[in-house]
Design an enzyme around this catalytic site. Sequence first.
Site, PDB file in Angstrom:
ATOM      1  N   ALA A  10     -12.734   3.528   9.229  1.00 44.34           N
ATOM      2  CA  ALA A  10     -13.604   4.192  10.209  1.00 44.34           C
ATOM      3  C   ALA A  10     -14.134   5.498   9.634  1.00 44.34           C
ATOM      4  O   ALA A  10     -14.263   6.500  10.328  1.00 44.34           O
ATOM      5  CB  ALA A  10     -12.829   4.440  11.507  1.00 44.34           C
ATOM      6  N   ASP A  33      -8.516   1.792  11.314  1.00 43.51           N
ATOM      7  CA  ASP A  33      -8.276   2.770  10.241  1.00 43.51           C
ATOM      8  C   ASP A  33      -6.791   3.111  10.242  1.00 43.51           C
ATOM      9  O   ASP A  33      -6.110   2.939  11.254  1.00 43.51           O
ATOM     10  CB  ASP A  33      -9.121   4.034  10.472  1.00 43.51           C
ATOM     11  CG  ASP A  33      -9.339   4.837   9.194  1.00 43.51           C
ATOM     12  OD1 ASP A  33     -10.449   4.795   8.640  1.00 43.51           O
ATOM     13  OD2 ASP A  33      -8.372   5.489   8.724  1.00 43.51           O
ATOM     14  N   ARG A  88     -10.495   6.160 -13.160  1.00 39.90           N
ATOM     15  CA  ARG A  88     -11.142   5.016 -12.526  1.00 39.90           C
ATOM     16  C   ARG A  88     -10.137   3.875 -12.334  1.00 39.90           C
ATOM     17  O   ARG A  88     -10.177   3.146 -11.359  1.00 39.90           O
ATOM     18  CB  ARG A  88     -12.274   4.506 -13.414  1.00 39.90           C
ATOM     19  CG  ARG A  88     -13.595   5.044 -13.021  1.00 39.90           C
ATOM     20  CD  ARG A  88     -14.694   4.518 -13.922  1.00 39.90           C
ATOM     21  NE  ARG A  88     -15.828   5.420 -13.899  1.00 39.90           N
ATOM     22  CZ  ARG A  88     -16.750   5.448 -12.949  1.00 39.90           C
ATOM     23  NH1 ARG A  88     -16.703   4.616 -11.951  1.00 39.90           N
ATOM     24  NH2 ARG A  88     -17.728   6.320 -12.974  1.00 39.90           N
ATOM     25  N   ASN A  95      -7.352   1.125  -4.518  1.00 39.54           N
ATOM     26  CA  ASN A  95      -8.227   0.408  -3.583  1.00 39.54           C
ATOM     27  C   ASN A  95      -7.927  -1.087  -3.586  1.00 39.54           C
ATOM     28  O   ASN A  95      -8.048  -1.745  -2.548  1.00 39.54           O
ATOM     29  CB  ASN A  95      -9.709   0.682  -3.905  1.00 39.54           C
ATOM     30  CG  ASN A  95     -10.166   2.011  -3.330  1.00 39.54           C
ATOM     31  OD1 ASN A  95      -9.431   2.653  -2.607  1.00 39.54           O
ATOM     32  ND2 ASN A  95     -11.368   2.414  -3.664  1.00 39.54           N
ATOM     33  N   ASN A 120     -15.644   0.119  -2.963  1.00 41.48           N
ATOM     34  CA  ASN A 120     -15.880   0.088  -4.415  1.00 41.48           C
ATOM     35  C   ASN A 120     -14.594   0.050  -5.229  1.00 41.48           C
ATOM     36  O   ASN A 120     -13.578   0.538  -4.767  1.00 41.48           O
ATOM     37  CB  ASN A 120     -16.688   1.338  -4.815  1.00 41.48           C
ATOM     38  CG  ASN A 120     -18.174   1.108  -4.618  1.00 41.48           C
ATOM     39  OD1 ASN A 120     -18.685   0.032  -4.889  1.00 41.48           O
ATOM     40  ND2 ASN A 120     -18.871   2.141  -4.162  1.00 41.48           N
ATOM     41  N   ASP A 148     -29.150  -1.429  -3.322  1.00 43.22           N
ATOM     42  CA  ASP A 148     -29.903  -1.111  -4.542  1.00 43.22           C
ATOM     43  C   ASP A 148     -31.386  -1.430  -4.351  1.00 43.22           C
ATOM     44  O   ASP A 148     -32.259  -0.656  -4.743  1.00 43.22           O
ATOM     45  CB  ASP A 148     -29.353  -1.909  -5.742  1.00 43.22           C
ATOM     46  CG  ASP A 148     -27.987  -1.411  -6.185  1.00 43.22           C
ATOM     47  OD1 ASP A 148     -27.694  -0.213  -5.982  1.00 43.22           O
ATOM     48  OD2 ASP A 148     -27.205  -2.218  -6.732  1.00 43.22           O
ATOM     49  N   ARG A 151     -33.120   1.109  -2.162  1.00 43.21           N
ATOM     50  CA  ARG A 151     -33.437   2.355  -2.880  1.00 43.21           C
ATOM     51  C   ARG A 151     -34.680   2.161  -3.743  1.00 43.21           C
ATOM     52  O   ARG A 151     -35.601   2.982  -3.741  1.00 43.21           O
ATOM     53  CB  ARG A 151     -32.241   2.762  -3.745  1.00 43.21           C
ATOM     54  CG  ARG A 151     -31.109   3.308  -2.896  1.00 43.21           C
ATOM     55  CD  ARG A 151     -29.909   3.711  -3.724  1.00 43.21           C
ATOM     56  NE  ARG A 151     -28.939   4.395  -2.877  1.00 43.21           N
ATOM     57  CZ  ARG A 151     -27.627   4.336  -3.036  1.00 43.21           C
ATOM     58  NH1 ARG A 151     -27.114   3.621  -4.019  1.00 43.21           N
ATOM     59  NH2 ARG A 151     -26.829   5.005  -2.228  1.00 43.21           N
ATOM     60  N   HIS A 175     -23.335  -3.929  -8.977  1.00 43.60           N
ATOM     61  CA  HIS A 175     -23.873  -2.875  -8.122  1.00 43.60           C
ATOM     62  C   HIS A 175     -23.852  -1.554  -8.887  1.00 43.60           C
ATOM     63  O   HIS A 175     -22.866  -1.203  -9.500  1.00 43.60           O
ATOM     64  CB  HIS A 175     -22.986  -2.808  -6.880  1.00 43.60           C
ATOM     65  CG  HIS A 175     -23.266  -1.653  -6.012  1.00 43.60           C
ATOM     66  ND1 HIS A 175     -24.513  -1.338  -5.567  1.00 43.60           N
ATOM     67  CD2 HIS A 175     -22.434  -0.721  -5.497  1.00 43.60           C
ATOM     68  CE1 HIS A 175     -24.441  -0.274  -4.804  1.00 43.60           C
ATOM     69  NE2 HIS A 175     -23.196   0.122  -4.749  1.00 43.60           N
TER      70      HIS A 175
HETATM   71  P1  NAD Z   1     -14.589   7.391   3.747  1.00 40.70           P
HETATM   72  O1  NAD Z   1     -13.543   8.097   2.959  1.00 40.70           O
HETATM   73  O2  NAD Z   1     -15.460   8.171   4.666  1.00 40.70           O
HETATM   74  O3  NAD Z   1     -13.903   6.218   4.611  1.00 40.70           O
HETATM   75  C1  NAD Z   1     -12.884   5.411   4.137  1.00 40.70           C
HETATM   76  C2  NAD Z   1     -11.915   5.173   5.290  1.00 40.70           C
HETATM   77  O4  NAD Z   1     -10.949   4.206   4.879  1.00 40.70           O
HETATM   78  C3  NAD Z   1     -11.169   6.427   5.711  1.00 40.70           C
HETATM   79  O5  NAD Z   1     -11.392   6.682   7.103  1.00 40.70           O
HETATM   80  C4  NAD Z   1      -9.707   6.086   5.443  1.00 40.70           C
HETATM   81  O6  NAD Z   1      -8.795   6.645   6.362  1.00 40.70           O
HETATM   82  C5  NAD Z   1      -9.736   4.559   5.548  1.00 40.70           C
HETATM   83  N1  NAD Z   1      -8.604   3.898   4.923  1.00 40.70           N
HETATM   84  C6  NAD Z   1      -7.921   4.235   3.794  1.00 40.70           C
HETATM   85  N2  NAD Z   1      -6.915   3.369   3.600  1.00 40.70           N
HETATM   86  C7  NAD Z   1      -6.946   2.476   4.610  1.00 40.70           C
HETATM   87  C8  NAD Z   1      -6.155   1.348   4.967  1.00 40.70           C
HETATM   88  N3  NAD Z   1      -5.117   0.991   4.201  1.00 40.70           N
HETATM   89  N4  NAD Z   1      -6.454   0.678   6.076  1.00 40.70           N
HETATM   90  C9  NAD Z   1      -7.517   1.038   6.861  1.00 40.70           C
HETATM   91  N5  NAD Z   1      -8.288   2.102   6.576  1.00 40.70           N
HETATM   92  C10 NAD Z   1      -8.003   2.813   5.473  1.00 40.70           C
HETATM   93  O7  NAD Z   1     -15.475   6.600   2.681  1.00 40.70           O
HETATM   94  P2  NAD Z   1     -16.911   5.934   2.929  1.00 40.70           P
HETATM   95  O8  NAD Z   1     -17.954   6.893   2.510  1.00 40.70           O
HETATM   96  O9  NAD Z   1     -16.945   5.354   4.282  1.00 40.70           O
HETATM   97  O10 NAD Z   1     -16.879   4.772   1.831  1.00 40.70           O
HETATM   98  C11 NAD Z   1     -15.991   3.680   2.011  1.00 40.70           C
HETATM   99  C12 NAD Z   1     -15.966   2.795   0.759  1.00 40.70           C
HETATM  100  O11 NAD Z   1     -17.234   2.170   0.616  1.00 40.70           O
HETATM  101  C13 NAD Z   1     -15.722   3.549  -0.549  1.00 40.70           C
HETATM  102  O12 NAD Z   1     -14.926   2.731  -1.403  1.00 40.70           O
HETATM  103  C14 NAD Z   1     -17.115   3.702  -1.127  1.00 40.70           C
HETATM  104  O13 NAD Z   1     -17.093   3.848  -2.524  1.00 40.70           O
HETATM  105  C15 NAD Z   1     -17.697   2.370  -0.713  1.00 40.70           C
HETATM  106  N6  NAD Z   1     -19.154   2.291  -0.696  1.00 40.70           N
HETATM  107  C16 NAD Z   1     -19.713   1.151  -1.200  1.00 40.70           C
HETATM  108  C17 NAD Z   1     -21.077   0.990  -1.189  1.00 40.70           C
HETATM  109  C18 NAD Z   1     -21.669  -0.291  -1.718  1.00 40.70           C
HETATM  110  O14 NAD Z   1     -22.879  -0.347  -1.940  1.00 40.70           O
HETATM  111  N7  NAD Z   1     -20.889  -1.341  -1.914  1.00 40.70           N
HETATM  112  C19 NAD Z   1     -21.900   1.996  -0.667  1.00 40.70           C
HETATM  113  C20 NAD Z   1     -21.310   3.139  -0.134  1.00 40.70           C
HETATM  114  C21 NAD Z   1     -19.918   3.281  -0.135  1.00 40.70           C
END
Ligand code: NAD
Length: 307
Positions: A10, A33, A88, A95, A120, A148, A151, A175
């Site tokens: 969330a 979350d 990384r 993750n 990611n 992508d 953008r 990506h």
């Molecule tokens: P964020 O930190 O705002 O949100 C991540 C949430 O995950 C947090 O609220 C955290 O408490 C929760 N979380 C952590 N561990 C958890 C678990 N075990 N169970 C449930 N919830 C858990 O990050 P964001 O900006 O929302 O990004 C989320 C992910 O999406 C990141 O990995 C980011 O890199 C990825 N992302 C991917 C793309 C894409 O194009 N694929 C684009 C943007 C972001």
Amino acid sequence: MRKKVTVVGAGHVGATLAQRIAETELADVVLVDVVEGVPQGKGLDLLEAGPVLGYDSNITGANSYDETAGSDIIVITAGLARKPGMSRDDLLAANGDIVKKVAQETAKRSPKAVIIVVTNPMDVMAFVVMKATGFPRERVIGMGGVLDSARFRTFIARELGVSVENTHAFVLGGHGDSMVPLPRYSTVAGIPITELMKKETIEKLVERTRNGGAEIVSLLKTGSAYYAPSAATLEMVEAILLDKKKILPCSAWLEGEYGVKGAFAGVPVKLGASGVEQVVEIRLGADEQAAFMKSVEAVRAGCEKFT
Ligand code: NAD
């Protein structure tokens, strides 16, 4: 009965996606979350916006998975951001563990759901999900290409001074950094951009698209993009829930298409009620195929840890 979408995580992407789904009344939403109170608080806040904006979608927040049972779609955005001192590889492992658990918990309660992976490194996380759930390839899809190409479309429209609605962009491969844009299939009102812009201009726009995520991070400093990522995910959710058969660039498990057997890669797919209903194959030039294979190898290297 309204459809049901579970959004795990969330945070920025997850909560904004929940807002977009509620506002379009596509489905009821369960936000999950690990942080106590956050999904409940954001869920209630979204619910209370309903009377003003005129939507009746129900939004529930939870710290456990029972509320997610019977979902049509599960979107996984849960994960950690890279912290100082974290490599990384450390991030990949952390993750991977989170996404594996989320996939198992949600899949057993919604065995027929389509899972959209956002966390990611997305292509690798999609592999983790498929392995953890045993779901068929139709029902595990990564979100990356829609973002992508959005953008790329933004930059094309602004360069030419035309509506974004007239633009269409075609991207393949992993990506972000290893994205393979195909300018000859990218069009404005059906006209290939190769006929509308100089080669150097296209290259400049392609480079900006490739670094699109990093450009936002460098501005925000403490987080990454979420408005466009949540909009891109919404388009996939909509295509599935409304069985639109929409062709969108997504990360899909390839079984021989594009000469790749057994890997997730960004390709055009037909998205409908069953998830990935077809991988659309187009003929690639030698350079394009080589760039595509390079990006597939990068994803495969990331997956090794999880095989
Ligand atoms: P964020 O930190 O705002 O949100 C991540 C949430 O995950 C947090 O609220 C955290 O408490 C929760 N979380 C952590 N561990 C958890 C678990 N075990 N169970 C449930 N919830 C858990 O990050 P964001 O900006 O929302 O990004 C989320 C992910 O999406 C990141 O990995 C980011 O890199 C990825 N992302 C991917 C793309 C894409 O194009 N694929 C684009 C943007 C972001």
